[in-house]
Design a protein around this motif. Structure first.
Motif, short mmCIF file in Angstrom:
data_model
loop_
_atom_site.label_atom_id
_atom_site.label_comp_id
_atom_site.label_asym_id
_atom_site.label_seq_id
_atom_site.Cartn_x
_atom_site.Cartn_y
_atom_site.Cartn_z
N VAL A 37 0.82 -1.04 0.23
CA VAL A 37 -0.10 0.07 0.07
C VAL A 37 0.96 1.32 0.10
N THR A 38 1.45 1.72 -1.11
CA THR A 38 2.37 2.54 -1.56
C THR A 38 2.07 3.67 -2.36
N PRO A 39 1.21 4.72 -2.13
CA PRO A 39 0.61 5.38 -3.19
C PRO A 39 1.70 6.10 -4.04
N SER A 40 2.69 6.44 -3.33
CA SER A 40 3.93 7.21 -3.94
C SER A 40 4.60 6.34 -4.83
N LEU A 41 4.35 5.30 -5.01
CA LEU A 41 5.23 4.50 -6.07
C LEU A 41 4.34 4.63 -7.29
N LEU A 42 3.17 5.29 -7.49
CA LEU A 42 2.31 5.33 -8.77
C LEU A 42 2.46 6.76 -9.39
N PRO A 43 2.16 6.80 -10.59
CA PRO A 43 2.17 7.94 -11.55
C PRO A 43 1.12 8.89 -10.81
N GLY A 62 -1.31 10.81 -11.50
CA GLY A 62 -2.75 10.70 -11.65
C GLY A 62 -3.36 10.02 -10.69
N GLN A 63 -2.68 8.53 -10.75
CA GLN A 63 -3.27 7.39 -9.88
C GLN A 63 -2.89 7.65 -8.47
N ARG A 64 -1.91 8.29 -8.11
CA ARG A 64 -1.65 8.66 -6.82
C ARG A 64 -2.53 9.51 -6.16
N GLU A 65 -2.93 10.77 -6.87
CA GLU A 65 -3.90 11.53 -6.43
C GLU A 65 -5.18 10.92 -6.19
N ARG A 66 -5.59 9.91 -7.29
CA ARG A 66 -6.92 9.07 -7.21
C ARG A 66 -6.86 8.28 -6.04
N HIS A 67 -5.69 7.60 -5.71
CA HIS A 67 -6.01 6.60 -4.45
C HIS A 67 -5.93 7.33 -3.07
N THR A 68 -5.05 8.10 -2.94
CA THR A 68 -4.95 9.13 -1.84
C THR A 68 -6.47 9.69 -1.58
N ALA A 69 -7.24 10.15 -2.56
CA ALA A 69 -8.51 10.72 -2.41
C ALA A 69 -9.36 9.41 -1.79
N GLU A 70 -9.04 8.29 -2.42
CA GLU A 70 -10.03 7.14 -1.85
C GLU A 70 -9.93 6.99 -0.43
N LEU A 71 -8.72 6.95 -0.06
CA LEU A 71 -8.13 6.82 1.36
C LEU A 71 -8.84 7.83 2.15
N ALA A 72 -8.92 8.90 1.76
CA ALA A 72 -9.51 10.18 2.47
C ALA A 72 -10.96 9.87 2.65
N HIS A 73 -11.62 9.32 1.54
CA HIS A 73 -13.17 8.93 1.26
C HIS A 73 -13.36 7.83 2.42
N LEU A 74 -12.51 6.90 2.28
CA LEU A 74 -12.91 5.94 3.37
C LEU A 74 -12.71 6.29 4.54
N GLN A 75 -11.91 7.19 5.10
CA GLN A 75 -11.94 7.67 6.38
C GLN A 75 -13.10 8.16 6.68
N LYS A 76 -13.74 9.22 5.85
CA LYS A 76 -15.02 9.84 6.11
C LYS A 76 -16.13 8.99 6.12
N VAL A 77 -16.18 7.98 5.25
CA VAL A 77 -17.19 6.70 5.44
C VAL A 77 -17.24 6.32 6.66
N TYR A 78 -15.98 5.86 7.29
CA TYR A 78 -15.76 5.20 8.51
C TYR A 78 -16.37 6.16 9.59
N ARG A 79 -16.03 7.31 9.74
CA ARG A 79 -16.33 8.38 10.92
C ARG A 79 -17.81 8.54 10.65
N ASP A 80 -18.22 8.56 9.55
CA ASP A 80 -19.96 8.77 9.37
C ASP A 80 -20.67 7.71 9.70
N GLY A 81 -20.09 6.45 9.24
CA GLY A 81 -21.07 5.33 9.35
C GLY A 81 -20.48 4.03 10.17
N GLY A 82 -19.40 4.15 10.59
CA GLY A 82 -18.64 2.99 11.39
C GLY A 82 -18.01 2.03 10.44
#
Length: 271
Positions: free
Chosen positions: A120-126, A128-148
């Motif tokens: 799990v190493t976003p900095s290995l990615l180009p 555009g891909q890195r930005e997309r997947h780091t945004a996914e991680l932030a989204h997952l954190q929000k989903v967890y904080r909102d809904g467990g």
């Protein structure tokens, strides 16, 4: 056993005999997470497992402190320094693989070979891909904080390329129920380790120059389009290698321990 480090007290366990093999677990996994796999390795290796800082018995001096991949790698450095003066073998799974890659840069003299499974190493990615997947991680954190966890589990599985409804496993696995300890570990992992992963910088040139034999491992059923599949492929390309498939998917170390142990033994002894 316990070891005091910078800002934490680490719990680690040592079993077996033979060359030292440190196993760094995925996700919320602590020293007990890959128990079936470890049971199959201790006749050949001295296997070291540990609780990452903030998980289970590895307590933080300041419970509210942030954590970083640099700290996680330094923790493994200190555990290895406590146990041996020789280069060790390491299996890193998911986040554990990312920790191993950081250790290979910071303390290459401590590693003979690193099997990095679905890192799990976003900095290995180009970019555009890195930005997309780091945004996914932030989204997952929000989903967890909102809904467990109930809300977060399906999204985490999607990002990691796991299909829980159709996930094959070997028979006779040790049950791993969602105990209060595991729930607390999931909370720390999602709330703080996701941030550490997203913020970490891994210099490709330094990794390529490190004198550590790195195996870019991937789950045989991990989709190449999944975040971790892309990371494994990027690691292989960086090192001028091909990815090495391991039995099962992203969590093959826990779902297919017998086949996984056999594959690991083959990879670790290959010239």
């Amino acid at each position: 056993m316990f070891l005091a480090t910078d800002g934490a007290t680490l719990h680690y366990e040592v079993r077996g005999s033979g060359p030292l093999l440190l196993v760094s677990q995925s996700g919320e996994g602590d020293a007990d997470r890959s128990t079936d796999l470890v049971d199959l390795l201790i006749d050949r290796y001295t296997v070291v497992t540990y609780d990452r800082r903030g998980l289970s018995r590895s307590t933080l001096a300041d419970p509210g402190q942030r954590v970083s991949m640099t700290q996680h790698a330094d923790d493994v450095h200190r555990i290895l320094a406590e146990l041996t003066d020789e280069p060790a073998l390491m299996l890193g799974c998911s986040m554990g693989a990312a920790i191993g890659l950081h250790l290979a840069i910071a303390h290459p003299e401590q590693l003979e070979r690193l099997v990095a499974h679905d890192p799990v190493t976003p900095s290995l990615l180009p970019t555009g891909q890195r930005e997309r997947h780091t945004a996914e991680l932030a989204h997952l954190q929000k989903v967890y904080r909102d809904g467990g966890l109930e809300a977060a589990f399906p999204e985490i599985a999607r990002v990691l390329g796991i299909d829980p409804a159709h996930q094959e496993t070997e028979p006779g696995l040790t049950p791993m129920p969602l105990t209060p300890r595991r729930l607390a570990n999931f909370d720390f992992f999602i709330d703080r380790d996701f941030t550490a992963v997203a913020e970490a910088e891994l210099a490709p040139e330094s990794l390529r120059a490190a004198p550590v034999r790195i195996v870019a491992a991937c789950g045989s059923t991990t989709a190449p389009s999944a975040f971790v599949g892309q990371c494994a492929q990027s690691l292989a390309e960086l090192m001028g290698l091909r990815t090495v498939p391991f039995p099962g998917g992203h969590n093959g170390n826990t779902t297919h321990p017998r086949a996984y142990a056999a594959r690991l033994q083959d990879v670790l002894t290959r010239a």
